[in-house]
Design an enzyme around this catalytic site. Structure first.
Site, PDB file in Angstrom:
ATOM      1  N   TYR A  24      38.694  44.003  29.568  1.00  0.00           N
ATOM      2  CA  TYR A  24      39.685  42.929  29.377  1.00  0.00           C
ATOM      3  C   TYR A  24      40.558  43.094  28.135  1.00  0.00           C
ATOM      4  O   TYR A  24      41.426  42.254  27.884  1.00  0.00           O
ATOM      5  CB  TYR A  24      38.969  41.573  29.341  1.00  0.00           C
ATOM      6  N   ASN A  76      45.314  32.789  36.753  1.00  0.00           N
ATOM      7  CA  ASN A  76      44.189  33.717  36.770  1.00  0.00           C
ATOM      8  C   ASN A  76      42.963  32.831  36.908  1.00  0.00           C
ATOM      9  O   ASN A  76      42.494  32.236  35.924  1.00  0.00           O
ATOM     10  CB  ASN A  76      44.128  34.544  35.489  1.00  0.00           C
ATOM     11  N   HIS A  82      37.388  34.427  43.697  1.00  0.00           N
ATOM     12  CA  HIS A  82      36.608  35.074  44.750  1.00  0.00           C
ATOM     13  C   HIS A  82      35.727  34.098  45.526  1.00  0.00           C
ATOM     14  O   HIS A  82      35.037  34.490  46.459  1.00  0.00           O
ATOM     15  CB  HIS A  82      35.727  36.168  44.129  1.00  0.00           C
ATOM     16  N   ASP A  89      43.079  25.578  48.639  1.00  0.00           N
ATOM     17  CA  ASP A  89      43.666  24.418  49.330  1.00  0.00           C
ATOM     18  C   ASP A  89      44.598  23.640  48.401  1.00  0.00           C
ATOM     19  O   ASP A  89      45.666  23.184  48.823  1.00  0.00           O
ATOM     20  CB  ASP A  89      42.558  23.479  49.828  1.00  0.00           C
ATOM     21  N   HIS A 102      45.427  39.029  37.564  1.00  0.00           N
ATOM     22  CA  HIS A 102      44.118  39.460  37.047  1.00  0.00           C
ATOM     23  C   HIS A 102      44.360  40.520  35.994  1.00  0.00           C
ATOM     24  O   HIS A 102      45.176  41.431  36.198  1.00  0.00           O
ATOM     25  CB  HIS A 102      43.227  40.032  38.161  1.00  0.00           C
ATOM     26  N   ILE A 103      43.661  40.389  34.905  1.00  0.00           N
ATOM     27  CA  ILE A 103      43.814  41.352  33.801  1.00  0.00           C
ATOM     28  C   ILE A 103      43.322  42.733  34.234  1.00  0.00           C
ATOM     29  O   ILE A 103      43.968  43.747  33.984  1.00  0.00           O
ATOM     30  CB  ILE A 103      43.030  40.846  32.567  1.00  0.00           C
ATOM     31  N   SER A 104      42.177  42.761  34.896  1.00  0.00           N
ATOM     32  CA  SER A 104      41.600  44.026  35.353  1.00  0.00           C
ATOM     33  C   SER A 104      42.072  44.331  36.773  1.00  0.00           C
ATOM     34  O   SER A 104      42.589  43.450  37.472  1.00  0.00           O
ATOM     35  CB  SER A 104      40.065  43.933  35.327  1.00  0.00           C
TER      36      SER A 104
HETATM   37  O1  CA2 Z   1      40.515  40.609  35.703  1.00  0.00           O
HETATM   38  C1  CA2 Z   1      40.587  39.379  35.645  1.00  0.00           C
HETATM   39  O2  CA2 Z   1      41.485  38.791  35.056  1.00  0.00           O
HETATM   40  C2  CA2 Z   1      39.489  38.526  36.283  1.00  0.00           C
HETATM   41  O3  CA2 Z   1      40.102  37.379  36.857  1.00  0.00           O
HETATM   42  C3  CA2 Z   1      38.557  38.119  35.170  1.00  0.00           C
HETATM   43  C4  CA2 Z   1      37.331  37.348  35.656  1.00  0.00           C
HETATM   44  C5  CA2 Z   1      36.652  38.073  36.792  1.00  0.00           C
HETATM   45  O4  CA2 Z   1      35.590  37.267  37.321  1.00  0.00           O
HETATM   46  C6  CA2 Z   1      37.610  38.424  37.901  1.00  0.00           C
HETATM   47  O5  CA2 Z   1      36.915  39.154  38.901  1.00  0.00           O
HETATM   48  C7  CA2 Z   1      38.750  39.269  37.377  1.00  0.00           C
HETATM   49  C8  CA2 Z   1      36.305  37.162  34.549  1.00  0.00           C
HETATM   50  C9  CA2 Z   1      36.850  36.654  33.282  1.00  0.00           C
HETATM   51  C10 CA2 Z   1      35.817  36.906  32.217  1.00  0.00           C
HETATM   52  O6  CA2 Z   1      36.505  37.054  31.026  1.00  0.00           O
HETATM   53  C11 CA2 Z   1      35.815  37.516  29.953  1.00  0.00           C
HETATM   54  C12 CA2 Z   1      36.552  38.021  28.940  1.00  0.00           C
HETATM   55  C13 CA2 Z   1      35.946  38.505  27.825  1.00  0.00           C
HETATM   56  C14 CA2 Z   1      34.583  38.484  27.728  1.00  0.00           C
HETATM   57  C15 CA2 Z   1      33.850  37.960  28.741  1.00  0.00           C
HETATM   58  C16 CA2 Z   1      34.454  37.458  29.858  1.00  0.00           C
END
Ligand code: CA2
Length: 151
Positions: A24, A76, A82, A89, A102-104
């Site tokens: 992230y 986001n 998921h 809705d 999504h960041i990733s």
């Molecule tokens: O890639 C993304 O932006 C996600 O939405 C991030 C979610 C993940 O469940 C999605 O599949 C993809 C998770 C966010 C968690 O963010 C953190 C950031 C730093 C440290 C821990 C968690």
């Protein structure tokens, strides 16, 4: 008055920059929100940024965006992307142009991240660009709204 877009971040995104930097990055949620406010201002828009770890609160933010006739939504939804038919809705219900971010790159990760209930309620999805995805999403939303960059 400047049109407002809502920037909604879901569960755990308040922890950005504190761990998992390989996935992230090093930027904080405050950095993301500042980036969004700057990017929105470039188009004469105002970004109203919210984060919640609760599904119901995110849904209420979407309802509020609808009630206030926001020009757009950047979302986001984190892990709720998921799982949440209710969030899907709500987004469909308000009929506001929405971009999912999504960041990733969720498609390069576990299979359970490959499906998003938010995606079909959005006119576009961006993933894998890191926090730059938010800027790209605002640019794409401005184009969809027919809003040009301010001189
Ligand atoms: O890639 C993304 O932006 C996600 O939405 C991030 C979610 C993940 O469940 C999605 O599949 C993809 C998770 C966010 C968690 O963010 C953190 C950031 C730093 C440290 C821990 C968690």
């Amino acid at each position: 008055m400047a049109k407002t877009i809502y920037v909604l971040n879901g569960p755990n995104l308040n922890l950005l920059g504190t761990r998992e930097p390989e996935t992230y990055g090093h930027h904080s949620l405050a950095d993301v929100e500042k980036l969004c406010q700057t990017a929105a201002a470039h188009y004469g828009l105002t970004a109203d940024c919210r984060q919640s770890n609760r599904e119901g609160e995110l849904i209420e933010f979407v309802h509020e965006a609808g009630a206030k006739k926001a020009a757009g939504i950047i979302i986001n939804a984190g892990g709720y992307s998921h799982t949440s038919i209710a969030l899907h809705d709500a987004l469909v219900g308000v009929k506001i142009p929405t971009v999912e971010v999504h960041i990733s790159n969720i498609y390069a990760r576990e299979r359970f991240r490959h499906h998003s209930f938010v995606a079909s309620a959005a006119f576009a999805t961006l993933c894998g660009f890191g926090i730059e995805g938010y800027r790209l999403a605002i640019s794409g939303l401005a184009a969809k709204l027919g809003v040009n960059a301010k001189p």
